[in-house]
Design a protein around this motif. Sequence first.
Motif, PDB file in Angstrom:
ATOM      1  N   LEU A 157      -5.984  27.633   8.546  1.00 18.66           N
ATOM      2  CA  LEU A 157      -5.815  27.925   7.119  1.00 18.66           C
ATOM      3  C   LEU A 157      -4.999  26.832   6.421  1.00 18.66           C
ATOM      4  O   LEU A 157      -4.704  26.938   5.241  1.00 18.66           O
ATOM      5  CB  LEU A 157      -5.141  29.286   6.923  1.00 18.66           C
ATOM      6  N   ARG A 158      -4.658  25.789   7.156  1.00 17.86           N
ATOM      7  CA  ARG A 158      -3.859  24.689   6.597  1.00 17.86           C
ATOM      8  C   ARG A 158      -4.755  23.472   6.370  1.00 17.86           C
ATOM      9  O   ARG A 158      -5.415  22.997   7.287  1.00 17.86           O
ATOM     10  CB  ARG A 158      -2.724  24.327   7.549  1.00 17.86           C
ATOM     11  N   LEU A 159      -4.772  22.994   5.138  1.00 17.48           N
ATOM     12  CA  LEU A 159      -5.499  21.782   4.779  1.00 17.48           C
ATOM     13  C   LEU A 159      -4.502  20.633   4.710  1.00 17.48           C
ATOM     14  O   LEU A 159      -3.419  20.777   4.143  1.00 17.48           O
ATOM     15  CB  LEU A 159      -6.197  21.951   3.431  1.00 17.48           C
ATOM     16  N   VAL A 160      -4.873  19.504   5.302  1.00 19.74           N
ATOM     17  CA  VAL A 160      -4.004  18.339   5.363  1.00 19.74           C
ATOM     18  C   VAL A 160      -4.687  17.179   4.637  1.00 19.74           C
ATOM     19  O   VAL A 160      -5.862  16.888   4.894  1.00 19.74           O
ATOM     20  CB  VAL A 160      -3.702  17.949   6.827  1.00 19.74           C
ATOM     21  N   PHE A 161      -3.953  16.544   3.756  1.00 24.69           N
ATOM     22  CA  PHE A 161      -4.478  15.429   2.966  1.00 24.69           C
ATOM     23  C   PHE A 161      -3.868  14.122   3.450  1.00 24.69           C
ATOM     24  O   PHE A 161      -2.676  14.060   3.750  1.00 24.69           O
ATOM     25  CB  PHE A 161      -4.149  15.623   1.483  1.00 24.69           C
ATOM     26  N   PHE A 162      -4.693  13.077   3.509  1.00 21.96           N
ATOM     27  CA  PHE A 162      -4.228  11.735   3.844  1.00 21.96           C
ATOM     28  C   PHE A 162      -4.890  10.774   2.865  1.00 21.96           C
ATOM     29  O   PHE A 162      -6.114  10.753   2.745  1.00 21.96           O
ATOM     30  CB  PHE A 162      -4.588  11.356   5.291  1.00 21.96           C
ATOM     31  N   GLU A 163      -4.046   9.997   2.161  1.00 22.34           N
ATOM     32  CA  GLU A 163      -4.546   9.086   1.136  1.00 22.34           C
ATOM     33  C   GLU A 163      -3.901   7.722   1.298  1.00 22.34           C
ATOM     34  O   GLU A 163      -2.747   7.625   1.723  1.00 22.34           O
ATOM     35  CB  GLU A 163      -4.194   9.596  -0.265  1.00 22.34           C
TER      36      GLU A 163
ATOM     37  N   ILE B 139      -7.909   3.424  -1.722  1.00 21.48           N
ATOM     38  CA  ILE B 139      -8.412   2.800  -0.501  1.00 21.48           C
ATOM     39  C   ILE B 139      -9.097   3.849   0.370  1.00 21.48           C
ATOM     40  O   ILE B 139     -10.175   3.622   0.905  1.00 21.48           O
ATOM     41  CB  ILE B 139      -7.262   2.116   0.260  1.00 21.48           C
ATOM     42  N   SER B 140      -8.449   5.005   0.501  1.00 24.56           N
ATOM     43  CA  SER B 140      -9.051   6.131   1.227  1.00 24.56           C
ATOM     44  C   SER B 140      -8.410   7.421   0.738  1.00 24.56           C
ATOM     45  O   SER B 140      -7.283   7.422   0.242  1.00 24.56           O
ATOM     46  CB  SER B 140      -8.866   5.981   2.740  1.00 24.56           C
ATOM     47  N   HIS B 141      -9.163   8.498   0.891  1.00 19.58           N
ATOM     48  CA  HIS B 141      -8.668   9.815   0.457  1.00 19.58           C
ATOM     49  C   HIS B 141      -9.447  10.848   1.257  1.00 19.58           C
ATOM     50  O   HIS B 141     -10.673  10.865   1.209  1.00 19.58           O
ATOM     51  CB  HIS B 141      -8.927   9.988  -1.037  1.00 19.58           C
ATOM     52  N   GLY B 142      -8.743  11.671   2.019  1.00 19.48           N
ATOM     53  CA  GLY B 142      -9.436  12.662   2.829  1.00 19.48           C
ATOM     54  C   GLY B 142      -8.665  13.963   2.939  1.00 19.48           C
ATOM     55  O   GLY B 142      -7.456  14.008   2.716  1.00 19.48           O
ATOM     56  N   VAL B 143      -9.397  14.998   3.285  1.00 19.91           N
ATOM     57  CA  VAL B 143      -8.801  16.306   3.549  1.00 19.91           C
ATOM     58  C   VAL B 143      -9.339  16.780   4.891  1.00 19.91           C
ATOM     59  O   VAL B 143     -10.506  16.568   5.218  1.00 19.91           O
ATOM     60  CB  VAL B 143      -9.096  17.326   2.420  1.00 19.91           C
ATOM     61  N   HIS B 144      -8.466  17.405   5.672  1.00 22.71           N
ATOM     62  CA  HIS B 144      -8.800  17.827   7.026  1.00 22.71           C
ATOM     63  C   HIS B 144      -8.242  19.218   7.282  1.00 22.71           C
ATOM     64  O   HIS B 144      -7.227  19.599   6.712  1.00 22.71           O
ATOM     65  CB  HIS B 144      -8.199  16.853   8.050  1.00 22.71           C
TER      66      HIS B 144
ATOM     67  N   MET C   2       0.851  -1.177   0.000  1.00 17.58           N
ATOM     68  CA  MET C   2       0.000   0.000   0.000  1.00 17.58           C
ATOM     69  C   MET C   2       0.893   1.235   0.000  1.00 17.58           C
ATOM     70  O   MET C   2       1.948   1.255   0.613  1.00 17.58           O
ATOM     71  CB  MET C   2      -0.893  -0.011   1.242  1.00 17.58           C
ATOM     72  N   ILE C   3       0.432   2.267  -0.677  1.00 19.13           N
ATOM     73  CA  ILE C   3       1.116   3.553  -0.702  1.00 19.13           C
ATOM     74  C   ILE C   3       0.294   4.550   0.111  1.00 19.13           C
ATOM     75  O   ILE C   3      -0.915   4.686  -0.103  1.00 19.13           O
ATOM     76  CB  ILE C   3       1.292   4.082  -2.147  1.00 19.13           C
ATOM     77  N   VAL C   4       0.953   5.230   1.044  1.00 19.67           N
ATOM     78  CA  VAL C   4       0.311   6.268   1.854  1.00 19.67           C
ATOM     79  C   VAL C   4       0.853   7.611   1.370  1.00 19.67           C
ATOM     80  O   VAL C   4       2.063   7.777   1.201  1.00 19.67           O
ATOM     81  CB  VAL C   4       0.614   6.074   3.358  1.00 19.67           C
ATOM     82  N   VAL C   5      -0.044   8.532   1.146  1.00 22.75           N
ATOM     83  CA  VAL C   5       0.325   9.882   0.701  1.00 22.75           C
ATOM     84  C   VAL C   5      -0.152  10.872   1.750  1.00 22.75           C
ATOM     85  O   VAL C   5      -1.310  10.813   2.183  1.00 22.75           O
ATOM     86  CB  VAL C   5      -0.333  10.219  -0.658  1.00 22.75           C
ATOM     87  N   THR C   6       0.744  11.750   2.169  1.00 26.99           N
ATOM     88  CA  THR C   6       0.356  12.862   3.034  1.00 26.99           C
ATOM     89  C   THR C   6       0.739  14.149   2.317  1.00 26.99           C
ATOM     90  O   THR C   6       1.735  14.203   1.602  1.00 26.99           O
ATOM     91  CB  THR C   6       1.040  12.812   4.409  1.00 26.99           C
ATOM     92  N   GLY C   7      -0.062  15.165   2.514  1.00 23.38           N
ATOM     93  CA  GLY C   7       0.230  16.449   1.898  1.00 23.38           C
ATOM     94  C   GLY C   7      -0.451  17.558   2.668  1.00 23.38           C
ATOM     95  O   GLY C   7      -1.350  17.312   3.474  1.00 23.38           O
ATOM     96  N   SER C   8       0.010  18.767   2.421  1.00 22.82           N
ATOM     97  CA  SER C   8      -0.632  19.903   3.071  1.00 22.82           C
ATOM     98  C   SER C   8      -0.424  21.163   2.247  1.00 22.82           C
ATOM     99  O   SER C   8       0.490  21.245   1.430  1.00 22.82           O
ATOM    100  CB  SER C   8      -0.091  20.110   4.489  1.00 22.82           C
ATOM    101  N   VAL C   9      -1.299  22.112   2.512  1.00 18.66           N
ATOM    102  CA  VAL C   9      -1.205  23.424   1.886  1.00 18.66           C
ATOM    103  C   VAL C   9      -1.791  24.433   2.867  1.00 18.66           C
ATOM    104  O   VAL C   9      -2.789  24.160   3.530  1.00 18.66           O
ATOM    105  CB  VAL C   9      -1.957  23.472   0.536  1.00 18.66           C
ATOM    106  N   THR C  10      -1.150  25.567   2.982  1.00 16.76           N
ATOM    107  CA  THR C  10      -1.687  26.678   3.761  1.00 16.76           C
ATOM    108  C   THR C  10      -2.157  27.722   2.767  1.00 16.76           C
ATOM    109  O   THR C  10      -1.409  28.118   1.860  1.00 16.76           O
ATOM    110  CB  THR C  10      -0.623  27.259   4.713  1.00 16.76           C
ATOM    111  N   VAL C  11      -3.401  28.133   2.924  1.00 20.37           N
ATOM    112  CA  VAL C  11      -3.996  29.073   1.975  1.00 20.37           C
ATOM    113  C   VAL C  11      -4.254  30.420   2.636  1.00 20.37           C
ATOM    114  O   VAL C  11      -4.235  30.549   3.855  1.00 20.37           O
ATOM    115  CB  VAL C  11      -5.310  28.497   1.379  1.00 20.37           C
ATOM    116  N   ARG C  12      -4.497  31.401   1.798  1.00 21.84           N
ATOM    117  CA  ARG C  12      -4.807  32.739   2.299  1.00 21.84           C
ATOM    118  C   ARG C  12      -6.237  32.756   2.854  1.00 21.84           C
ATOM    119  O   ARG C  12      -7.095  31.992   2.410  1.00 21.84           O
ATOM    120  CB  ARG C  12      -4.662  33.761   1.173  1.00 21.84           C
TER     121      ARG C  12
END
Length: 99
Positions: free
Chosen positions: A48-54, A36-41, A1-11
Amino acid sequence: MIVVTGSVTVRTETFDEARRLSLEHVHRSRQEPGCISHGVHVDCENPLRLVFFEQWADRAALAAHFAVPASGEFVRTLRSLATGPTTLDLYEAGRLEKL
């Protein structure tokens, strides 16, 4: 399985659009083969920071996801709403044992 994490801070003024676009992307991605799963938190310490977990079945499924034109457009648009660089990390994972 591949796990992806990511984030972005927006204005502040782009948060609602970034959230809307992120949810559209997540819902679209969940329909792709190998997802398998994909979410944003929203980060509890920085609203202002969105965090992704896939989670993806394998590298081929993730590569197919990255090749979807809508995925590339999402990344380009999200970067235009950001205050700085985005993060993206990939991990290979496997279950050691079931508790």
